[in-house]
Write a protein that holds these residues in place. Structure first.
Motif, mmCIF file in Angstrom:
data_model
loop_
_atom_site.group_PDB
_atom_site.id
_atom_site.type_symbol
_atom_site.label_atom_id
_atom_site.label_comp_id
_atom_site.label_asym_id
_atom_site.label_seq_id
_atom_site.Cartn_x
_atom_site.Cartn_y
_atom_site.Cartn_z
ATOM 1 N N PHE A 107 -8.499 16.029 22.351
ATOM 2 C CA PHE A 107 -7.753 14.810 21.983
ATOM 3 C C PHE A 107 -7.074 15.544 21.308
ATOM 4 C CE2 PHE A 107 -6.732 11.742 18.517
ATOM 5 C CZ PHE A 107 -6.726 10.091 19.968
ATOM 6 N N HIS A 111 -3.462 13.915 22.645
ATOM 7 C CA HIS A 111 -2.400 13.333 21.615
ATOM 8 C C HIS A 111 -0.814 13.816 21.465
ATOM 9 C CE1 HIS A 111 -1.662 10.127 19.005
ATOM 10 N NE2 HIS A 111 -0.815 10.633 18.128
ATOM 11 N N GLN A 145 -5.785 5.146 22.731
ATOM 12 C CA GLN A 145 -7.421 5.504 21.833
ATOM 13 C C GLN A 145 -7.294 5.860 20.347
ATOM 14 O OE1 GLN A 145 -9.479 8.732 24.219
ATOM 15 N NE2 GLN A 145 -10.877 6.973 24.755
#
Length: 310
Positions: A107, A111, A145
């Protein structure tokens, strides 16, 4: 997350708790402690014990700034990383509260890859004492997210910058980033160069609540009284079990924001909710007394500097 930097001053038990949480949750991480010339005997003993498993950089003398040499140490940590990787900044009054997993590594990498205007990513829960109006400005971006504050704060950090963060060192080096002496000054600097900071949907770190603290490497009488009446001390957080982590990941992130009292619990001791983080917040009288004492200190310092002029 290969490298974690922890910044320390005279809070040995807190530092030991922080390092223990890293050893449990990110055992493969390389940990470096930057200590700001601690002189407390207990802290010095903790630093000696930690030398076997951490790299420790000790200042022999601090500055007279409000936060001591914190931001100078943060700059030194940034300058020590030249390969552009993402690093983590924690402080002695923080800890990890769950394992940093492969899904988190993916993640974080995704990102920063998908958001070229991002240099900071907050890995922490919000403090439960956040004002309702400010909390309402904290919105979930379903596509990215992450959470973000959609409005700038009034003389507070957290929209573009946080001292506790995952940091893309390559992007800071590219703009010749120099840490300023105050968190809000760094907020303004980040605002000039980067987009709004994301907050991880599923945080892995948090400040321990009701911690003892210093201002200008010392404490006013008001601050000491505030700590006494609020029973400030070490209240470590329980590290989440696998089931609790899974439940946090499965929640509706748009409606359940990451407030610590909702997902975490104290490993030791009891505190009222929302957990306190500032011993002066609940007493206007102590806040005013603290401001007066700080004003007197500044006045004395100014007089001393004037007297020293040739």
């Amino acid at each position: 997350m290969q490298s974690i930097f922890v910044f320390s001053f005279n809070r040995g038990p807190y530092l030991e708790n922080c390092i223990a949480s890293i050893a449990h949750c990110a055992p493969d991480a390389e940990v470096t402690i930057y200590d700001d010339a601690s002189d407390d005997p207990e802290t010095l003993r903790v630093l000696e014990r930690l030398e076997a498993r951490c790299r420790i950089v000790r200042r022999t003398q601090s500055t007279k700034a409000r936060h001591g040499s914190l931001y100078g140490n943060m700059q030194a940590a940034l300058d020590s990383v030249t390969d552009g990787r993402v690093i983590a900044f924690l402080q002695d009054d923080t800890q990890m509260i769950r394992p940093f997993e492969e899904a988190d590594r993916q993640f974080v990498a995704r990102h920063f890859e998908q958001h070229p205007d991002a240099a900071f990513l907050a890995p922490v829960f919000l403090r439960g004492t956040i004002r309702p109006r400010r909390l309402a400005q904290f919105e979930y971006d379903i596509e990215a997210q992450v959470y973000r504050f959609v409005q700038d704060g009034q003389k507070v950090a957290g929209t573009y910058y946080s001292d506790i963060a995952l940091i893309h060192t390559g992007r800071l080096h590219a703009i010749d980033w120099r840490f300023q002496g105050d968190e809000f000054e760094n907020e303004l600097q980040a605002q000039r160069h980067f987009g709004r900071m994301g907050y991880m949907r599923d945080p892995f770190a948090m400040w321990v609540p009701n911690a003892r603290a210093y201002r200008n490497r010392s404490k006013t009488l008001a601050f000491r009284l505030g700590e006494h009446f609020s029973r400030s001390g070490l209240y470590p957080l329980h590290i989440l079990e696998r089931e609790a982590v899974a439940a946090m990941r499965q929640r509706d992130a748009a409606t359940e924001k990451p407030l610590p009292e909702r997902f975490l619990r104290l490993a030791e001791g009891n505190l009222p909710e929302p957990w306190p983080f500032n011993p002066l917040k609940r007493s206007r009288l102590l806040r005013r007394l603290n401001e007066f004492e700080e004003w007197l200190k500044r006045l004395r310092r100014s007089d001393s500097e004037d007297t020293a002029q040739p």
